[in-house]
Design a protein around this motif. Structure first.
Motif, mmCIF file in Angstrom:
data_model
loop_
_atom_site.group_PDB
_atom_site.id
_atom_site.type_symbol
_atom_site.label_atom_id
_atom_site.label_comp_id
_atom_site.label_asym_id
_atom_site.label_seq_id
_atom_site.Cartn_x
_atom_site.Cartn_y
_atom_site.Cartn_z
ATOM 1 N N ARG A 115 2.702 147.202 90.231
ATOM 2 C CA ARG A 115 4.132 147.452 90.006
ATOM 3 C C ARG A 115 4.370 148.864 89.485
ATOM 4 N N PHE A 116 3.292 149.592 89.215
ATOM 5 C CA PHE A 116 3.399 150.999 88.831
ATOM 6 C C PHE A 116 2.920 151.851 90.004
ATOM 7 N N SER A 117 3.762 152.751 90.459
ATOM 8 C CA SER A 117 3.497 153.546 91.652
ATOM 9 C C SER A 117 2.768 154.845 91.317
ATOM 10 N N SER A 118 1.969 155.294 92.293
ATOM 11 C CA SER A 118 1.299 156.595 92.202
ATOM 12 C C SER A 118 1.982 157.654 93.052
ATOM 13 N N ARG A 119 3.093 157.310 93.677
ATOM 14 C CA ARG A 119 3.762 158.266 94.568
ATOM 15 C C ARG A 119 4.399 159.392 93.759
ATOM 16 N N TYR A 120 4.023 160.606 94.106
ATOM 17 C CA TYR A 120 4.478 161.780 93.356
ATOM 18 C C TYR A 120 6.005 161.892 93.317
ATOM 19 N N GLY A 136 -1.706 160.193 95.804
ATOM 20 C CA GLY A 136 -0.265 160.067 95.662
ATOM 21 C C GLY A 136 0.358 159.021 96.569
ATOM 22 N N LEU A 137 -0.422 158.006 96.949
ATOM 23 C CA LEU A 137 0.073 156.963 97.837
ATOM 24 C C LEU A 137 -0.067 155.585 97.203
#
Length: 408
Positions: free
Chosen positions: A70-75, A101-102
């Motif tokens: 539920r926590f995104s790595s997308r920049y 970043g995906l």
């Protein structure tokens, strides 16, 4: 019932920004201001653009966030935790091939293709090559001695040669490749020089991918040409492996040597028992935590440590603080090569845990004992306070490490 911080936080002082002045007397310790904020594992934090998000300093909270999809790595969903000169207000999406970043399912696709190339067994098969490159660098260092900059003579070339080996860079190209890499990561190089090196490396990686498609060899890029990855994706992955696999390991070798020389009892323990090498590497990874911080963005409301993190809020995980959490590591500010530092977060955690961690471990496990065995009288050539530090980078380390030793 999670605590909704909105009302309570409105009556408190302005949330702190992320402390970044790491050098506070001991060059290996987190900033004193960060340590002061670590009394709470999760707290509000003010970001560079004014966003009010969160700072994680507790080990358990850090693991929970890093493992939670539920926590995104997308920049493009994140707010930068610290000012980034030259960066636009809105962070751009990850470039092609940058799996850091995906999120799933794009990240899963890349990860599945790459995971089999970085198994423990396969990385340990590279040990002989690591030993060979380490010996070659030590030979050159000894020949040019009895003084050297350990970064240029040893810490940079060992992982650079291994990246060449991994990507299948031909021997005829390796000197040019290493020169461009050194410029790209040189903290003293100006923006024009770095930009030129970056463009030259991208151009070279594109050429290398085409060469591997035409005539595959025994290396990672050649293996990946049989997948459904495009040329652009392959070149992007090559660039990512270069950046992630070289700069971090290089700075661990340089800063790790500095830490050992600054803790002679721990250095002597490793000299006396080379079997401690793997344990020493894990402890140095925990103690130094050179790659920091790790930001994430909440995709929905999530409870962490009894606090409500709302959708759209950025959470910054301080790896150095989490790896110094006394609830996980007793007496955390002491370097102890006898410590079992299992569970440290130096390589991250969860779906984005570092792919190349086993190669980095092999390189350091070989390099540190070999260096100390070759130079029994190795010591700093300047006072410790004169060692220049990489204080304005998300990869901490030393810019140079002047060392000397007694000639036989």
């Amino acid at each position: 019932m999670p605590h909704d911080p909105t009302a309570a936080d409105a009556t408190t002082e302005q949330p702190p920004t992320l402390p970044t002045g790491r050098h506070t007397g001991c060059p290996f310790d987190p900033p004193a201001e960060l340590t002061a904020l670590s009394d709470k594992p999760l707290r509000r934090m003010r970001y560079a653009d004014g966003h009010i998000g969160w700072l994680v300093t507790g080990h358990a909270a850090a693991r929970a966030v890093l493992a939670d999809p539920r926590f995104s790595s997308r920049y493009e969903l994140m707010h930068p935790p610290i000012p980034m000169p030259g960066m636009p207000e809105q962070m751009p999406p990850a470039p092609t091939g940058d799996i850091i970043g995906l999120d799933a399912p794009e990240h899963t696709r890349y990860r599945r293709l790459l995971t089999g190339k970085f198994t423990v067994r396969r990385m340990r098969q590279l040990t002989q090559r690591v030993e060979q490159f380490t010996t070659e660098c030590l030979d050159a260092m000894e020949h040019g001695g009895p003084t050297a900059d350990l970064v240029q003579a040893f810490a940079q070339p060992v992982p650079a040669l291994m990246i060449c080996e991994l990507l299948g860079v031909p021997y005829a190209d390796r000197e040019r490749f290493q020169t461009q890499v050194a410029t790209l990561f040189d903290q003293t190089a100006d923006a024009e020089a770095k930009g030129g090196a970056h463009m030259a490396l991208l151009h070279y990686l594109n050429e290398l991918v085409l060469a591997k498609r035409a005539e595959p060899t025994d290396d990672l890029l050649s293996d990946l040409t049989t997948s459904d990855l495009t040329d652009e994706e392959l070149a992007g992955i090559g660039g990512l492996l270069l950046a992630a696999g070289l700069d971090t390991t290089s700075n661990m070798l340089g800063l790790g040597t500095f830490a050992l020389l600054s803790n002679p009892d721990q250095l002597q323990a490793l000299r006396d028992d080379p079997a401690l090498a793997e344990q020493t590497v894990e402890e140095l990874l925990r103690y130094l935590s050179v790659a920091d911080p790790l930001p994430r963005s909440a995709l929905e409301d999530v409870e962490v440590e009894g606090r409500l993190v709302r959708a759209g809020e950025t959470v910054t995980i301080s790896v150095q603080a989490a790896n110094r959490d006394p609830r996980k590591f007793p007496d955390p500010d002491r370097l102890d090569v006898h410590r079992k530092a299992t569970g440290h977060l130096a390589f991250g955690h969860g779906a984005h845990q570092c792919l190349g961690q086993q190669l980095a471990r092999v390189e350091m496990t070989v390099a540190f004992p070999a260096l100390l065995a070759r130079f029994p009288t190795l010591r700093l050539a300047v006072p410790p306070q004169e060692v220049p530090l990489r204080e304005h980078s998300n990869i901490y380390g030393v810019i140079s490490l002047p060392v000397t030793w007694d000639k036989d």
